[in-house]
Write a protein that holds these residues in place. Structure first.
Motif, short mmCIF file in Angstrom:
data_model
loop_
_atom_site.label_atom_id
_atom_site.label_comp_id
_atom_site.label_asym_id
_atom_site.label_seq_id
_atom_site.Cartn_x
_atom_site.Cartn_y
_atom_site.Cartn_z
N GLU A 194 0.82 0.21 13.36
CA GLU A 194 0.14 -0.91 12.85
C GLU A 194 0.10 -0.99 11.29
O GLU A 194 0.15 -2.00 10.81
CB GLU A 194 -1.19 -1.10 13.55
N LEU A 195 -0.45 0.22 10.74
CA LEU A 195 -0.49 0.21 9.32
C LEU A 195 0.64 0.10 8.83
O LEU A 195 0.67 -0.41 7.40
CB LEU A 195 -1.31 1.79 9.20
N GLN A 196 1.74 0.68 9.06
CA GLN A 196 3.00 0.75 8.54
C GLN A 196 3.60 -0.73 8.39
O GLN A 196 3.95 -1.41 7.48
CB GLN A 196 3.96 1.39 9.26
N GLY A 197 3.06 -1.71 9.40
CA GLY A 197 3.51 -2.88 9.42
C GLY A 197 2.94 -3.94 8.41
O GLY A 197 3.20 -4.60 7.81
N ASP A 198 1.58 -3.54 8.33
CA ASP A 198 0.53 -4.10 7.44
C ASP A 198 1.18 -3.86 6.11
O ASP A 198 0.76 -4.54 5.08
CB ASP A 198 -0.79 -3.83 7.71
#
Length: 487
Positions: free
Chosen positions: A389-393
């Motif tokens: 999720e952090l990588q996507g954001d």
């Protein structure tokens, strides 16, 4: 005239007239006696304050860990018991003047932990016996060689053995396990060889000395093991658990401090400083793991318990702590990302930090209870989900920043990218800690808890950490890691 007369009479006060016409009273300077008395009183007050402060520190040390006070009582008891060698006439007649060696053995062999006591006792016994027998053999050969060759053989053997034994202390394995024994070997061989050149009853002397040393070692081991024993293996186990819990709290604390509501609040809190204990615990872990090898099976720590694996778990935690140290420096950095930019990744970063903390807490609970890490895989899966999720954001952040006003540039958001990257790296290193814990669980045969008995099993196997303060690693280590080269 009146003022001059009063001054001549040595009065303590005098009057002056100010321009407005009013008068004030001024005290005369105190005499030498008054100043000396004031200095004595001030010194007494300072001495009293220093003694009171020292007493409070001593009381706090004993109150934080009563085992330290008990250790002092155990040493006193051991010395009292060994003094029977002097006070009992038949025993004293049997060992003669060598009874002093029993007292010296208790002083230098008695250690805080059972492992330390057994380490020194074994090394002293083996080194004394081997050096004594070797010295007897060399003395016999020198005696049969004639008066001319005898001093040459004794001096040459002393030079060669002392040089070889001293060089062996640079070998890592010997340094770690037999350093104290090598020192005692050199000392015993030198004393016996030199005294054997002039003493005819060398065999009786060696026998008496071995007997008194054996008495001292037996008394040390008996008192150390029977009366409130402190096991180095258990200390290492609890140290690993505490460090893992501190690491979990630090990850969460650093992220909470960084995403504080106001920049003034974004300061490092005591909660986010726990990684320092992890970084500074290597010497304590290595020493306790080395001493734990000498301990007999006790409690849940059986024969050939994998104490070396605890050092690997500690190494994995330090590898993670170095990254947390970099994250903590971002909290105290002078250059910070704008608050509205921080809010773009605040929730996902906080969630990832929470999942990393959860994984470390699960691993800590598994080690503390000595049970298989059954739910650890689920926690790791949730952590990896938060990483994705952090990588996507992060990939979606540059277009969002492009919509900001012209004065807002990508460079202003670089501190936030740094924090996010460090969190991703911390999650990867956390998996390294999990791998080390799973290896420890396999080697130590941690109990596998069934699904229906998860709660009960973990309650039964839970380790209740002793009331040991965090700085006990530097105070206790000084007692367990230092091997004084004394007789």
């Amino acid at each position: 005239m009146d003022a001059a007369a009063r001054e001549a009479q040595g009065s303590l006060e005098w009057r002056v007239t100010v321009p407005e016409g009013a008068s004030v009273t001024v005290e005369h300077e105190a005499g030498v006696a008054e100043r000396a008395w004031a200095w004595v009183v001030a010194c007494m007050i300072a001495l009293r304050a220093a003694v009171a402060g020292f007493a409070r520190k001593v009381w706090k040390i004993g109150a934080d860990d009563p085992r330290r006070a008990v250790h002092g009582l155990k040493v006193g008891l051991a010395l009292t018991l060994v003094s029977v060698v002097y006070y009992t006439r038949p025993v004293y007649d049997g060992v003669g003047g060598n009874a002093m060696w029993a007292v010296m053995t208790v002083v230098v062999v008695f250690e805080y932990t059972v492992g330390g006591c057994m380490y020194k006792g074994f090394n002293r016994a083996v080194a004394t016996a081997s050096a004594g027998l070797l010295a007897l053999g060399v003395s016999w050969v020198a005696d049969k060689s004639g008066d001319k060759l005898e001093p040459i053989i004794l001096s040459g053997s002393l030079f060669l053995l002392a040089a070889a034994a001293t060089f062996s202390r640079f070998i890592p394995t010997v340094k770690a396990r037999f350093d104290y024994g090598v020192t005692i070997f050199i000392l015993t061989f030198s004393l016996v060889a030199v005294s054997g050149y002039r003493v005819d009853q060398l065999l009786d002397l060696a026998q008496q000395r071995m007997s008194t040393i054996a008495i001292g070692i037996i008394i040390c081991l008996a008192v150390c093991v029977v009366i409130w024993p402190v096991w180095a293996g258990q200390e290492l186990h609890l140290l690993t658990v505490r460090n893992m819990e501190k690491l979990a709290a630090t990850v969460e604390g650093c992220v909470e401090d960084y995403f504080a509501a106001k920049p003034a609040q974004a300061q490092a809190s005591p909660k986010s400083e726990g990684y320092k204990c992890v970084l500074n615990s290597k010497a304590s872990e290595d020493s306790q793991a080395n001493l734990a090898r000498w301990e007999p099976p006790h409690g849940r720590f059986g024969f050939r318990h994998p104490y070396a694996q605890y050092t690997k778990v500690g190494a994995a935690m330090r590898h993670c702590a170095y990254c947390i140290e970099a994250l903590n420096s971002c909290v105290r950095a002078e250059v910070q990302a704008p608050e509205h930019v921080k809010r773009l990744l605040g929730d996902v970063c906080t969630r990832l930090a929470s999942q990393c903390s959860r994984v470390l807490k699960e691993a800590s609970s598994s080690v503390a209870a000595m049970t298989g890490p059954k739910t650890l895989d689920f926690a790791v899966a949730d952590m990896n989900t938060a990483v994705h999720e952090l990588q996507g954001d992060l990939r979606a952040l540059p277009p969002v920043l492009a919509l900001e006003p012209a004065e807002m540039s990508l460079m202003d958001a670089m501190p936030l990218f740094t924090v996010a990257s460090l969190l991703i790296e911390i999650s990867a290193r956390t998996e390294g800690v999990v791998d080390a814990v799973e290896t420890l669980a396999t080697l130590a045969n941690f109990k596998q808890v069934e699904d229906d008995d998860d709660n009960n099993g973990q309650t039964e196997m839970k380790v209740h950490p002793l009331n040991v303060p965090d700085d006990d690693a530097s105070t206790q280590e000084n007692q367990t890691t230092k091997h004084p080269e004394q007789v």
